[in-house]
Motif scaffolding. Structure first.
Motif, PDB file in Angstrom:
ATOM      1  N   ARG A  38     -36.428  33.582 -23.725  1.00 25.65           N
ATOM      2  CA  ARG A  38     -37.219  34.805 -23.823  1.00 25.65           C
ATOM      3  C   ARG A  38     -38.029  34.826 -25.119  1.00 25.65           C
ATOM      4  O   ARG A  38     -39.207  35.225 -25.128  1.00 25.65           O
ATOM      5  N   ALA A  39     -37.393  34.415 -26.216  1.00 20.57           N
ATOM      6  CA  ALA A  39     -38.094  34.382 -27.494  1.00 20.57           C
ATOM      7  C   ALA A  39     -39.261  33.402 -27.463  1.00 20.57           C
ATOM      8  O   ALA A  39     -40.269  33.590 -28.163  1.00 20.57           O
ATOM      9  N   GLU A  40     -39.132  32.349 -26.648  1.00 23.54           N
ATOM     10  CA  GLU A  40     -40.207  31.374 -26.494  1.00 23.54           C
ATOM     11  C   GLU A  40     -41.314  31.881 -25.581  1.00 23.54           C
ATOM     12  O   GLU A  40     -42.330  31.200 -25.400  1.00 23.54           O
ATOM     13  N   GLY A  41     -41.131  33.038 -24.997  1.00 23.80           N
ATOM     14  CA  GLY A  41     -42.147  33.609 -24.122  1.00 23.80           C
ATOM     15  C   GLY A  41     -41.998  33.220 -22.665  1.00 23.80           C
ATOM     16  O   GLY A  41     -42.868  33.543 -21.845  1.00 23.80           O
ATOM     17  N   GLU A  42     -40.903  32.532 -22.299  1.00 25.78           N
ATOM     18  CA  GLU A  42     -40.687  32.154 -20.903  1.00 25.78           C
ATOM     19  C   GLU A  42     -40.060  33.316 -20.139  1.00 25.78           C
ATOM     20  O   GLU A  42     -39.133  33.956 -20.628  1.00 25.78           O
ATOM     21  N   PRO A  43     -40.546  33.587 -18.926  1.00 25.61           N
ATOM     22  CA  PRO A  43     -39.876  34.619 -18.115  1.00 25.61           C
ATOM     23  C   PRO A  43     -38.508  34.132 -17.678  1.00 25.61           C
ATOM     24  O   PRO A  43     -38.341  32.975 -17.266  1.00 25.61           O
ATOM     25  N   VAL A  44     -37.530  34.999 -17.787  1.00 30.02           N
ATOM     26  CA  VAL A  44     -36.145  34.659 -17.480  1.00 30.02           C
ATOM     27  C   VAL A  44     -35.557  35.742 -16.596  1.00 30.02           C
ATOM     28  O   VAL A  44     -35.834  36.933 -16.786  1.00 30.02           O
ATOM     29  N   LEU A  45     -34.766  35.340 -15.625  1.00 29.90           N
ATOM     30  CA  LEU A  45     -33.940  36.279 -14.874  1.00 29.90           C
ATOM     31  C   LEU A  45     -32.504  35.808 -15.011  1.00 29.90           C
ATOM     32  O   LEU A  45     -32.139  34.721 -14.558  1.00 29.90           O
ATOM     33  N   PHE A  46     -31.693  36.632 -15.662  1.00 31.92           N
ATOM     34  CA  PHE A  46     -30.310  36.287 -15.995  1.00 31.92           C
ATOM     35  C   PHE A  46     -29.402  37.180 -15.170  1.00 31.92           C
ATOM     36  O   PHE A  46     -29.388  38.399 -15.354  1.00 31.92           O
ATOM     37  N   THR A  47     -28.662  36.598 -14.237  1.00 29.21           N
ATOM     38  CA  THR A  47     -27.899  37.392 -13.277  1.00 29.21           C
ATOM     39  C   THR A  47     -26.446  36.938 -13.166  1.00 29.21           C
ATOM     40  O   THR A  47     -26.101  35.806 -13.460  1.00 29.21           O
ATOM     41  N   THR A  48     -25.648  37.853 -12.733  1.00 27.07           N
ATOM     42  CA  THR A  48     -24.263  37.579 -12.319  1.00 27.07           C
ATOM     43  C   THR A  48     -23.850  38.708 -11.384  1.00 27.07           C
ATOM     44  O   THR A  48     -24.694  39.434 -10.842  1.00 27.07           O
ATOM     45  N   GLY A  49     -22.579  38.874 -11.203  1.00 27.29           N
ATOM     46  CA  GLY A  49     -22.055  39.971 -10.408  1.00 27.29           C
ATOM     47  C   GLY A  49     -20.577  40.098 -10.708  1.00 27.29           C
ATOM     48  O   GLY A  49     -20.049  39.443 -11.615  1.00 27.29           O
TER      49      GLY A  49
END
Length: 524
Positions: A38-49
């Motif tokens: 995220r700090a590098e500007g890349e879109p991230v989706l961080f998931t669990t359940g």
């Protein structure tokens, strides 16, 4: 807009609280990677359940004389609170019993897979407890793994990660009453893996599996891919939406694999996914999840960060009256910075490791005696010599050129340690410690400049240099210790976060009034 990097972590079963071993496994490490990208500007989706329908939840409820939904909800709340307090920030935590549309979505997926022949009925011998009058599966049955001879529950051996069908267990017994299980014929629903042999073999060959996981997958192919039970006659879980199985529930391992797809949502699948899991749970990620994707015509490039077990051998640390190993207790006593850096240093890669309280205490000493001590001296010097304002001087001082070159080399090594291709958070902690010690040594050497009769502000460049290092660390250390890094950024009046790059190595603007904390910056 490009699709995000999809990062997942194993959904924990809600039959108990998180302990330090869980944090040392997938969760903190996955958060480090998420924060860096995220700090590098890349879109991230961080998931669990949360695996609320796992058989272990029902087993815990039976032992405690409670309803399984009460057990699941209570521990789900505790687990999500522990994640929050330890700085693990997910974009989406699937809540099977609360998320709107989840049950219908899973039923539709199960029904479609059955219609397409991916799920098929089989009749097999299955353990049954005559005393409890209950079919035994998952945590309801214990025995010996037929593959590695380790103690194992039904369904999956957490030691060798190979599946069993319950009836395969050696000397199976009821986990509730201890009675010997009786094998009975039972018609259940399975995912036969053999039809996916070529697709799985090709997928595993290109996925860059860690060696132990690669050995497991190759052994499965060599021995003949098994049929995996995805439903059981049970009292707890989501009902099977297929005619002919009225009292059957969807298996927890199948649901955990499918849960990742629900957590990702309806957007276009990403260019790559990175899965964090313990080896004992790798089967769901490396076998079942790809099969679910294959069934939808998707071949998703994926990478696996697999840890071994970080065990608490001394049960007194969990159950006794002394120091606890529960995540909540350790976060309360040590703070998230200390606990995060400790579990990253102790992260069990390639071999099982053991929790030792003295090593956690050593992590706190390192922060106090090195990081916080240096920052306290730096802020005190700025207060005494510059009235609390950032000095109007360029970074300099005796040894600055050497230190600057060392830091610039170090940040490149740090980027490598943070990056997905060479992810090594333990190395990141070591690099950050080395940077801080070097900056502290530099500060000690140059502190004498202020006492020279001919000083004439010759001490100010060294203060500016140390402030530049501190400002850089607010960005460089944030993936590992976000709480302290944000406190440091606030003290320096600089925005929190930012890329891990050489550009962060700049002091605050001259005249900036610093606002150091009244206590330690990192940990407490």
């Amino acid at each position: 807009m490009s699709t995000p990097v999809w990062i997942t972590a194993t959904p924990p079963a809600t039959h108990g609280e998180l302990h330090v071993g869980h944090l040392a496994g997938p969760y903190v490490a996955a958060d480090v990677l998420s924060r860096y990208l995220r700090a590098e500007g890349e879109p991230v989706l961080f998931t669990t359940g949360t695996a609320d329908h796992n058989s272990s939840v029902h087993a815990r409820a039976l032992r405690a004389g409670r309803k399984p939904e009460e057990v699941a909800e209570g521990y789900r709340a505790a687990i999500t609170s522990d994640w929050l307090r330890s700085g693990v920030e997910f974009d989406h935590v699937v809540r099977p019993r609360q998320d709107k549309g989840y049950g219908r979505w899973l039923a539709d997926l199960f029904r479609r897979l059955h219609a397409e022949g991916v799920i098929a009925a089989r009749t097999r011998l299955t353990p049954y407890c005559e005393s409890c009058e209950r079919w035994l599966h998952g945590a309801h049955v214990t025995g010996t793994c037929p593959h590695c001879t380790a103690p194992s529950d039904g369904g999956m051996c957490h030691e060798c990660a190979r599946p069993n069908d319950g009836g395969d267990l050696l000397e199976p017994r009821c986990a509730q009453c201890g009675s010997a299980a009786v094998p009975r014929r039972c018609r259940r629903l399975y995912v036969p893996l053999e039809p996916h042999r070529e697709a799985l073999a090709e997928y595993w060959a290109t996925a860059g599996l860690p060696p132990r996981l690669a050995a497991l997958c190759e052994s499965l192919v060599e021995d003949g891919l098994p049929d995996i039970a995805v439903a059981h006659p049970a009292e707890w879980g989501l009902p099977v939406p297929v005619d002919g199985f009225p009292e059957h529930r969807i298996d927890g391992c199948f649901e955990a694999a499918a849960m990742h797809l629900f957590g990702y949502g309806d957007q276009a699948l990403p260019e790559r996914a990175i899965h964090f899991c313990g080896f004992g749970h790798a089967f769901c990620h490396a076998v079942l999840l790809p099969v679910l994707l294959f069934a939808q015509g998707v071949k998703l490039p994926q990478h696996f960060c697999v840890n071994e077990a970080y065990v608490v051998e001394d049960e007194a640390l969990v159950w006794g009256s002394g120091q606890k190993a529960w995540a909540l207790d350790l976060i309360t006593e040590y703070g998230s910075d200390t606990l995060r850096r400790h579990v990253l240093q102790a992260r069990p890669l390639g071999r099982r490791t053991e929790f030792r309280p003295e090593r956690l205490a050593a992590a706190r000493r390192e922060l106090d005696e090195s990081w916080n001590s240096w920052l306290a001296r730096l802020f005190a010097a700025v207060r005494e010599e510059c009235a609390g304002l950032a000095p109007a001087a360029l970074p300099g001082g005796a040894g600055w050129e050497v230190l600057e070159r060392r830091l610039l080399r170090g940040v490149e090594d740090l980027r490598e340690a943070y990056s997905p291709e060479s992810f090594d958070p333990r190395r990141a902690v070591a690099l950050l410690d080395e940077m801080v010690r070097s900056a502290a040594d530099f500060g000690h050497v140059n502190a004498h400049e202020a006492h020279r009769p001919t000083a004439d502000s010759r001490h100010l460049p060294a203060l500016a240099a140390q402030l530049a290092v501190a400002r850089a660390l607010a960005a460089w250390a944030r993936p590992v210790m976000p709480e302290g890094a944000d406190r440091l950024a606030a003290a320096l009046k600089t925005p929190p976060g930012g890329p891990v790059s050489a550009a962060a190595l700049l002091p605050p603007a001259p005249g900036t009034r610093l606002a150091p904390t009244s206590g330690p910056v990192f940990g407490f």
